[in-house]
Design a protein around this motif. Structure first.
Motif, PDB file in Angstrom:
ATOM      1  N   ASN A 327     -51.442  77.470   5.826  1.00  0.00           N
ATOM      2  CA  ASN A 327     -52.167  76.201   5.659  1.00  0.00           C
ATOM      3  C   ASN A 327     -52.041  75.674   4.238  1.00  0.00           C
ATOM      4  OD1 ASN A 327     -53.129  75.616   8.173  1.00  0.00           O
ATOM      5  ND2 ASN A 327     -54.924  76.951   7.965  1.00  0.00           N
ATOM      6  N   HIS A 329     -49.706  76.294   2.134  1.00  0.00           N
ATOM      7  CA  HIS A 329     -48.328  75.862   1.918  1.00  0.00           C
ATOM      8  C   HIS A 329     -48.113  74.458   2.488  1.00  0.00           C
ATOM      9  CE1 HIS A 329     -43.917  75.858   2.911  1.00  0.00           C
ATOM     10  NE2 HIS A 329     -43.915  76.113   1.632  1.00  0.00           N
ATOM     11  N   LYS A 330     -48.660  74.246   3.688  1.00  0.00           N
ATOM     12  CA  LYS A 330     -48.523  72.934   4.330  1.00  0.00           C
ATOM     13  C   LYS A 330     -49.206  71.851   3.471  1.00  0.00           C
ATOM     14  CE  LYS A 330     -49.004  73.529   8.874  1.00  0.00           C
ATOM     15  NZ  LYS A 330     -49.947  73.581  10.011  1.00  0.00           N
ATOM     16  N   MET A 331     -50.406  72.194   2.993  1.00  0.00           N
ATOM     17  CA  MET A 331     -51.183  71.253   2.193  1.00  0.00           C
ATOM     18  C   MET A 331     -50.431  70.881   0.911  1.00  0.00           C
ATOM     19  SD  MET A 331     -55.141  72.187   2.013  1.00  0.00           S
ATOM     20  CE  MET A 331     -55.316  72.404   0.267  1.00  0.00           C
ATOM     21  N   ARG A 333     -47.295  70.990   0.367  1.00  0.00           N
ATOM     22  CA  ARG A 333     -46.108  70.164   0.667  1.00  0.00           C
ATOM     23  C   ARG A 333     -46.503  68.710   0.878  1.00  0.00           C
ATOM     24  NH1 ARG A 333     -41.143  71.976   1.482  1.00  0.00           N
ATOM     25  NH2 ARG A 333     -40.675  70.286   2.902  1.00  0.00           N
ATOM     26  N   THR A 334     -47.666  68.484   1.491  1.00  0.00           N
ATOM     27  CA  THR A 334     -48.076  67.070   1.677  1.00  0.00           C
ATOM     28  C   THR A 334     -48.445  66.466   0.321  1.00  0.00           C
ATOM     29  OG1 THR A 334     -50.214  67.918   2.369  1.00  0.00           O
ATOM     30  CG2 THR A 334     -48.833  67.038   4.105  1.00  0.00           C
ATOM     31  N   LEU A 335     -49.042  67.273  -0.566  1.00  0.00           N
ATOM     32  CA  LEU A 335     -49.387  66.747  -1.898  1.00  0.00           C
ATOM     33  C   LEU A 335     -48.139  66.360  -2.678  1.00  0.00           C
ATOM     34  CD1 LEU A 335     -52.106  69.274  -3.167  1.00  0.00           C
ATOM     35  CD2 LEU A 335     -52.441  66.903  -2.481  1.00  0.00           C
ATOM     36  N   GLU A 336     -47.067  67.133  -2.453  1.00  0.00           N
ATOM     37  CA  GLU A 336     -45.838  66.895  -3.210  1.00  0.00           C
ATOM     38  C   GLU A 336     -45.027  65.729  -2.662  1.00  0.00           C
ATOM     39  OE1 GLU A 336     -44.151  70.794  -3.148  1.00  0.00           O
ATOM     40  OE2 GLU A 336     -45.114  71.358  -5.037  1.00  0.00           O
ATOM     41  N   ASP A 337     -45.267  65.397  -1.377  1.00  0.00           N
ATOM     42  CA  ASP A 337     -44.459  64.330  -0.755  1.00  0.00           C
ATOM     43  C   ASP A 337     -44.815  62.946  -1.314  1.00  0.00           C
ATOM     44  OD1 ASP A 337     -42.955  66.006   0.694  1.00  0.00           O
ATOM     45  OD2 ASP A 337     -44.136  65.839   2.542  1.00  0.00           O
TER      46      ASP A 337
END
Ligand code: PEP
Ligand code: MN
Length: 337
Positions: A327, A329-331, A333-337
């Motif tokens: 979770n 890691h997913k979070m 990745r969304t912050l970095e997008d």
């Protein structure tokens, strides 16, 4: 590379240094100053012995301006390396979770743990068959039989297996292993590194307990120089003056390695701390810092484990951690997008 000469260098010695360098294909730009003459060496200086040059009578100092590792260097390979393992991959924005016992103890043990960690979200199974133990009286691993049990666990779960190769003589047994682990104690076993460089299975190199980043990268370079580009790095804690933890986890290794190299980096919070209660916070820290994956020791009965019980998580404690890690890691990745 820059060579700073002493004042009034002996001309004969200087000529012989210049000829020697030119014979190695190095182009020399010299700049003559009042106090010192400086030689700028251009070309492939990675094979030059810096200590040998520094020891010459006419030489004051030698400085490298380029890293001695070429294949592992991000400068020459800007995009991240993604290592394919079975139907999974390490790097390229994924979070690899390698989990399993420190040592394979029996078929039932490793199959049961493999099933449990797979159900929790692990993507690879770890387990030692050949064990590097500090004491010769400790359990040394099941050897070839342990590898067979790992293969049974892979068959049952589909999880690729990562296991440690300790000695050159064991290499033929590793033909059917998915990732060859080079342990911290063998990080500078150069013959072993050369041998795994001459085959094409992915190799995970654990950082030696007193190794600098450059030494660690030079170990990767050994494997890559042999033609094997499938190299993964694993930080597992280094020796410091602290005694509360087994080692000290160097989380800075993640951003530093990301800058210096294109190879993926895995964090092992189990060997880094030696304590099961520290695995959770440090694993979370590793994901937040940008690790490509984790290697976590999980045992169904840590109190009776033949190796590293105190740092092993029970499957019921690994389960919520694995979910949290995925979770987080997913979070991120969304912050970095
Ligand atoms: C292991 O992974 O079981 C191991 C012995 O690790 P390290 O080489 O990091 O001590
Ligand atoms: Mn262990």
């Amino acid at each position: 590379m820059i060579v700073i000469l002493k004042q009034n260098p002996n001309q004969e010695q200087l000529n012989s240094l210049i000829t020697w360098l030119q014979e190695k294909g190095i182009i020399i730009h010299s700049s003559i100053g009042e106090a010192h003459t400086i030689l700028g060496l251009v070309g492939d200086t990675s094979k030059l012995d810096i200590d040998l040059i520094a020891a010459l009578d006419i030489v004051e100092d030698v400085k490298r301006v380029q890293e001695p590792y070429k294949n592992a260097n991000r400068k020459f390979h800007p995009e991240d390396t993604v290592v394919k393992v079975g139907n999974t991959q390490i790097g390229g924005g994924t979070l690899t979770i390698m989990a399993g016992p420190c040592s394979v103890e029996s078929e039932e043990q490793v199959v049961a743990i493999a099933k449990a960690v797979k159900a929790s979200g692990a993507t690879m199974l770890r387990g030692g068959a050949f064990k590097p133990r500090t004491s010769p009286y400790s359990f040394q691993g099941l050897g070839a039989l342990g590898l067979e049990y790992l293969k049974v666990a892979r068959q049952e779960t589909g999880l690729p297996i990562v296991t440690e190769l300790m000695d050159l003589s064991q290499l033929p047994l590793f033909k059917d292993v998915d990732v060859i682990q080079i342990g911290a104690r063998n990080m500078q076993n150069f013959d072993l590194l050369k041998a795994v460089g001459h085959q094409d299975k992915p190799v995970m190199i654990k950082r030696g307990m007193s190794a600098t980043y450059e030494e660690w990268l030079m170990s990767a370079e050994y494997v890559m120089a042999g033609g094997n580009e499938n190299v993964i790095l694993c930080e597992r804690g280094i020796r410091t003056f602290e005694t509360q933890t087994r080692n000290t986890l160097d989380l800075a290794a993640i951003p530093v390695m990301k800058k210096l190299t294109h190879l993926p980096i895995i964090i092992d919070p189990s060997h880094a701390t030696g304590k099961s209660w520290l695995v959770d916070p440090l694993a979370m820290g590793a994901v937040a810092t940008g690790a490509d994956g984790l290697q976590i020791e999980v045992h169904n009965d840590p109190a009776r484990a033949l190796c590293d019980g105190p740092q092993s998580l029970k499957p019921e404690d690994f389960d919520p951690l694995a979910k949290k890690l995925l979770n987080l890691h997913k979070m991120i990745r969304t912050l970095e997008d």
